[in-house]
Design a protein around this motif. Structure first.
Motif, PDB file in Angstrom:
ATOM      1  N   VAL A 274       0.853  -1.209   0.000  1.00 22.38           N
ATOM      2  CA  VAL A 274       0.000   0.000   0.000  1.00 22.38           C
ATOM      3  C   VAL A 274       0.882   1.250   0.000  1.00 22.38           C
ATOM      4  N   SER A 276       3.825   1.463  -1.195  1.00 23.12           N
ATOM      5  CA  SER A 276       4.409   1.555  -2.550  1.00 23.12           C
ATOM      6  C   SER A 276       3.444   2.260  -3.487  1.00 23.12           C
ATOM      7  N   LEU A 277       2.160   1.919  -3.383  1.00 24.80           N
ATOM      8  CA  LEU A 277       1.150   2.556  -4.238  1.00 24.80           C
ATOM      9  C   LEU A 277       1.077   4.062  -3.947  1.00 24.80           C
ATOM     10  N   ARG A 279       3.479   5.862  -2.774  1.00 28.28           N
ATOM     11  CA  ARG A 279       4.720   6.474  -3.292  1.00 28.28           C
ATOM     12  C   ARG A 279       4.637   6.695  -4.803  1.00 28.28           C
ATOM     13  N   ILE A 280       4.033   5.723  -5.505  1.00 29.30           N
ATOM     14  CA  ILE A 280       3.868   5.879  -6.965  1.00 29.30           C
ATOM     15  C   ILE A 280       2.988   7.103  -7.249  1.00 29.30           C
ATOM     16  N   ARG A 281       1.908   7.220  -6.512  1.00 32.73           N
ATOM     17  CA  ARG A 281       0.973   8.337  -6.721  1.00 32.73           C
ATOM     18  C   ARG A 281       1.658   9.672  -6.430  1.00 32.73           C
ATOM     19  N   ASN A 283       4.873  10.302  -6.494  1.00 33.76           N
ATOM     20  CA  ASN A 283       5.879  10.553  -7.527  1.00 33.76           C
ATOM     21  C   ASN A 283       5.224  11.091  -8.798  1.00 33.76           C
ATOM     22  N   ALA A 284       4.059  10.540  -9.143  1.00 28.87           N
ATOM     23  CA  ALA A 284       3.342  10.995 -10.338  1.00 28.87           C
ATOM     24  C   ALA A 284       2.908  12.446 -10.167  1.00 28.87           C
ATOM     25  N   ASP A 287       5.864  14.692 -10.597  1.00 28.85           N
ATOM     26  CA  ASP A 287       6.184  14.809 -12.035  1.00 28.85           C
ATOM     27  C   ASP A 287       5.247  15.792 -12.713  1.00 28.85           C
ATOM     28  N   GLU A 288       3.928  15.648 -12.373  1.00 27.20           N
ATOM     29  CA  GLU A 288       2.920  16.529 -12.990  1.00 27.20           C
ATOM     30  C   GLU A 288       3.213  17.992 -12.667  1.00 27.20           C
TER      31      GLU A 288
ATOM     32  N   MET B 152      -4.732  -7.213  -4.122  1.00 29.25           N
ATOM     33  CA  MET B 152      -3.625  -6.247  -4.205  1.00 29.25           C
ATOM     34  C   MET B 152      -2.640  -6.653  -5.289  1.00 29.25           C
ATOM     35  N   LEU B 156      -1.738  -4.514  -8.577  1.00 31.48           N
ATOM     36  CA  LEU B 156      -0.356  -4.117  -8.893  1.00 31.48           C
ATOM     37  C   LEU B 156       0.012  -4.517 -10.321  1.00 31.48           C
ATOM     38  N   LEU B 186      -3.116   5.548 -11.156  1.00 32.68           N
ATOM     39  CA  LEU B 186      -2.443   6.335 -10.102  1.00 32.68           C
ATOM     40  C   LEU B 186      -1.418   7.317 -10.677  1.00 32.68           C
ATOM     41  N   GLY B 187      -1.598   7.714 -11.896  1.00 31.72           N
ATOM     42  CA  GLY B 187      -0.673   8.660 -12.522  1.00 31.72           C
ATOM     43  C   GLY B 187       0.650   8.017 -12.914  1.00 31.72           C
ATOM     44  N   TYR B 188       0.672   6.713 -13.001  1.00 35.21           N
ATOM     45  CA  TYR B 188       1.909   5.985 -13.336  1.00 35.21           C
ATOM     46  C   TYR B 188       2.385   6.378 -14.736  1.00 35.21           C
ATOM     47  N   THR B 189       3.658   6.778 -14.795  1.00 38.92           N
ATOM     48  CA  THR B 189       4.187   7.177 -16.109  1.00 38.92           C
ATOM     49  C   THR B 189       5.289   6.236 -16.578  1.00 38.92           C
ATOM     50  N   GLN B 194       9.356   5.007 -10.374  1.00 36.44           N
ATOM     51  CA  GLN B 194       8.051   4.312 -10.279  1.00 36.44           C
ATOM     52  C   GLN B 194       8.214   2.830 -10.638  1.00 36.44           C
ATOM     53  N   ILE B 197       9.752   1.028  -7.710  1.00 35.66           N
ATOM     54  CA  ILE B 197       8.801   0.860  -6.586  1.00 35.66           C
ATOM     55  C   ILE B 197       7.798  -0.251  -6.921  1.00 35.66           C
ATOM     56  N   ALA B 201       7.252  -3.908  -5.111  1.00 31.98           N
ATOM     57  CA  ALA B 201       5.948  -4.253  -4.519  1.00 31.98           C
ATOM     58  C   ALA B 201       5.412  -5.546  -5.126  1.00 31.98           C
TER      59      ALA B 201
END
Lengths: 295, 435
Positions: A274, A276-277, A279-281, A283-284, A287-288, B152, B156, B186-189, B194, B197, B201
């Motif tokens: 969770v 990690s998710l 952290r991804i959000r 980071n995004a 970036d934005e 989960m 992922l 989730l805005g993953y680019t 990313q 991470i 996970a």
């Protein structure tokens, strides 16, 4: 012609519907099962018990709140009591105060019970012939041998005669049911004995209850004698405070530790996923915002 | 070599448009589901008398289905977890299906428990007054933990695909689907941080779901193993159940590969090589499964404990054909088909898988029912139908309803995301470029 046929069809249909309803009402009436039993307890109090049930889906369902009438006598019936069935479909008639019922030439009492029925339940009845028996139980201990001696005399033509050849069963009540200790067959003088086992656990003082019983006897019904005395092995059933086992309220410690370690380990890893998710959000989003600044 | 553009062109049409065949198939599943709902309403109204379950056989088809579906789920988790962790090259087109098997089976399986419970109003007591000494409590904890973990892991593995679909300008889907992809990605680019991470996970969760799958299915096996019933009280039931689960799950994976390959024309992605590889896996597991089965029955037969002997006699009399099918035909035929290269065609391997899955279901049946038909206490003057179990149409309807929901959920998921992971396939692309 067409009108005639259609009218005939309508009349036939109405008849069919009417007959269906009338027949279906007939068939829905319940046929009850009536059982009459005689009991005589340790204090020589007698009673009659009627059980009213019916069968549905192969299950015996009690009929509650039904009026039951008890009679004595065979040819000329005398009403002795009325009672209403309880939740188990049972109605009881105490015979203690009603000892004026008549016996036949051989000394047998006749009883019967009736259920009159109602709109939904058919009527029903049951009959029973009982010969009075006087049961005596004597408990003696000699040289550590505990002996139960039983004597039974039945009433025949107004006098007491030994109930020779009859069999009684001796029980000891346990947690869930009665434990049969042995059977006693009475000799010509109406006597019989049984050696009581020396290793049966009693309460913490060794008290144990002994029951000798004629059970569903075709002539005597259910007649019993009971006695409580210190013939058991003193046993303590108290569980030490804080004792943990499969059957206690609190589980063994090893089980709690194992489960806690497993669940902490697994849910800890879930938490990592969770995070990690998140952290991804984040980071995004970062970036934005930097993209927007560059624009 | 496949580019992302080609992958998207090949795999997204199923998301963009829905044909008449899809609707007809879905409608067929839905009708079966509705019949199941009718049967359920009847069961709630009349009680369990409408089922074949009675005083002795208190676990029937519902528990058989529960074990079977849970087995499929754990097998899916084990296969997808192992394939992911070991970076097996050929895994990429099949891993998404294995992940979906895990989650969909895990959603359906527990419903059969609800069907089996006579007093559903007492169900909250399991949570309100739990006793951790009870294997039923272990099962409740294990299944809920597994459900969260598998969801989960599935999510992922979907994130990268959601991001790809979000950024695919030519994707012709309704606006709500675009919104769904935007929110769920989730805005993953796909930047380096990313990627790192997400990879960490996924690796952690892959390892975790393997461990959980083994523990959870062992717990399910222990519900049987810790009781003193003939045929159940066995120390090898934990590993035996796990192996049997992987056996059925591998078989189902092959069947799904064949179905999706046919429906979505994925011949270019799911090739004979994939069928042979998963088929070989099925053969190896079949050998292990056969070994466990033989070992379990041999020790029971040789021990000659009265109740075990009675049970084995029953298996070789009343259940003879089912026993032979489950434990001989179901193991040997898949092995023979896949062991000989001459027989290794896609239809043959699929037939072998169908036999394996059916045999495993029958195996569950002969584990649950004959034991309950062999009670410890002799019962006199009992009606044969009180001790002899035969499932009613209500139970069969709910069983087929479960299968139809399985099909419907797979069909619905294939409308949200590709049945083959684009990100996984793309990764292969990059490795090949590096090579």
């Amino acid at each position: 012609m067409k009108t005639l046929i259609s009218r005939t069809l309508i009349i036939l249909s109405l008849l069919a519907i009417a007959s269906f309803y009338s027949f279906s009402q007939e068939s829905t009436k319940i046929s009850p099962y009536v059982q009459l039993q005689y009991f005589k307890d340790n204090s020589d109090n007698s009673s009659l018990k009627t059980t009213l049930t019916y069968s549905k889906n192969r299950m015996e369902i009690p009929l509650k709140g039904m009026k039951i009438i008890f009679y004595s006598g065979n040819e000329k019936k005398n009403k002795i009591a009325e009672a209403v069935t309880d939740e188990k479909g049972v109605a009881v008639c105490d015979l203690k105060e009603k000892s004026d019922f008549s016996s036949d030439a051989t000394g047998q009492w006749s009883f019967s019970t009736e259920f009159e029925g109602n709109d939904t339940i058919e009527s029903g009845s049951a009959e029973l012939s009982i010969r009075d028996v006087i049961l005596k139980m004597d408990l003696a201990e000699a040289d550590s041998v505990k002996t139960i001696t039983l004597n039974a005399e039945k009433m025949e033509n107004g006098r007491e005669v030994p109930a020779s050849g009859e069999m009684l069963t001796v029980y000891v009540p346990r947690m869930f049911s009665l434990l049969p200790v042995g059977d006693v067959t009475l000799d010509d003088s109406g006597n019989g004995s049984l050696e009581f086992p020396a290793d049966l656990p009693g309460d913490k003082e060794g008290n144990i209850t002994i029951i000798a019983r004629f059970e569903e006897h075709p002539e005597f019904g259910n007649v019993e004698k009971t006695a409580t005395l210190k013939w058991g092995v003193p046993s303590s059933y108290t569980v030490p405070k804080g004792h943990r086992a499969l059957w206690t309220k609190v589980a063994p410690l090893w089980m709690i530790y194992t489960l806690s370690i497993l669940l902490t380990g697994v849910w800890g890893h879930y938490l990592f996923a969770v995070i990690s998710l998140i952290r991804i959000r984040r980071n995004a989003k970062k970036d934005e915002s930097s993209d927007l600044r560059n624009i | 070599m496949m580019t992302e553009k080609k992958l998207l062109e090949d795999l997204t049409p199923e998301i963009e448009s829905t044909g008449l065949k899809w609707y007809l198939t879905f409608a067929a599943f839905f009708i079966v589901f509705c019949v199941g709902i009718y049967a359920l309403v009847l069961q709630i109204d009349k009680g369990h008398i409408v089922t074949g379950m009675r005083d002795n056989v208190v676990w029937g088809l519902y528990i058989v289905n529960f074990i079977f579906f849970m087995g499929l789920s754990y097998a899916g988790a084990l296969i997808s977890g192992v394939l992911h962790l070991f970076h097996t090259g050929w895994r990429k087109p099949v891993i998404r299906m294995a992940e979906l098997i895990t989650v969909i089976s895990l959603v359906i399986g527990p419903f059969f428990i609800f069907f089996c419970i006579g007093r559903l109003d007492r169900l909250p007591f399991l949570v309100m007054y739990p006793r951790i000494q009870s294997p039923i409590t272990w099962d409740v904890i294990a299944i809920s933990t597994d459900l969260v973990g598998c969801f989960m892991f599935l999510y992922l593995s979907f994130i990268e695909d959601f991001a790809i679909l979000r950024d695919y300008r030519e994707l012709n889907v309704p606006p709500w689907k675009h919104k769904v992809y935007k929110v769920l990605s989730l805005g993953y680019t796909g930047n380096e941080k990313q990627k790192k991470i997400l990879k960490n996970a996924k690796n952690v969760m892959a390892a975790m779901i393997i461990a959980i799958a083994i523990i959870v299915y062992s717990v399910l096996a222990w519900i049987f193993g810790v009781t003193l019933q003939p045929g159940w009280h066995s120390t090898i039931f934990g590993p035996y159940f796990v192996i049997a689960a992987v056996f059925s799950g591998t078989g189902l994976l092959i069947i799904l590969m064949w179905i999706f390959r046919k429906i979505y024309h994925l011949e270019e992605y799911i090739t004979k090589r994939h069928f042979v590889n998963v088929g070989v896996l099925l053969t190896i597991i079949a050998a292990f499964y056969g070994y466990f089965t033989f070992s379990d029955y041999l020790t029971k037969w040789y021990g000659s404990i009265k109740m075990d002997s009675l049970l084995i006699d029953r298996l070789f009399s009343d259940y003879y054909s089912l026993f032979i099918f489950a434990n001989y035909v179901g193991i040997l035929i898949p092995c023979i088909i896949i062991a000989f290269p001459k027989f290794r065609t896609i239809p043959n391997i699929t037939i072998a898988a169908i036999i394996a899955v059916t045999a495993l279901w029958v195996n569950r049946y002969i584990i649950v029912i004959p034991t309950l038909e062999t009670p410890f206490l002799p019962i006199q003057d009992i009606r044969p139908d009180w001790i002899k179990y035969s499932p009613t149409w209500v139970e069969w309807s709910l069983t087929f309803a479960g299968i139809s929901v399985y099909g419907m959920l797979f069909m619905l998921v294939s409308k949200i995301a590709p049945i083959i992971s684009i990100s996984e396939m793309k990764e292969k692309d990059q490795i090949e470029i590096l090579k």
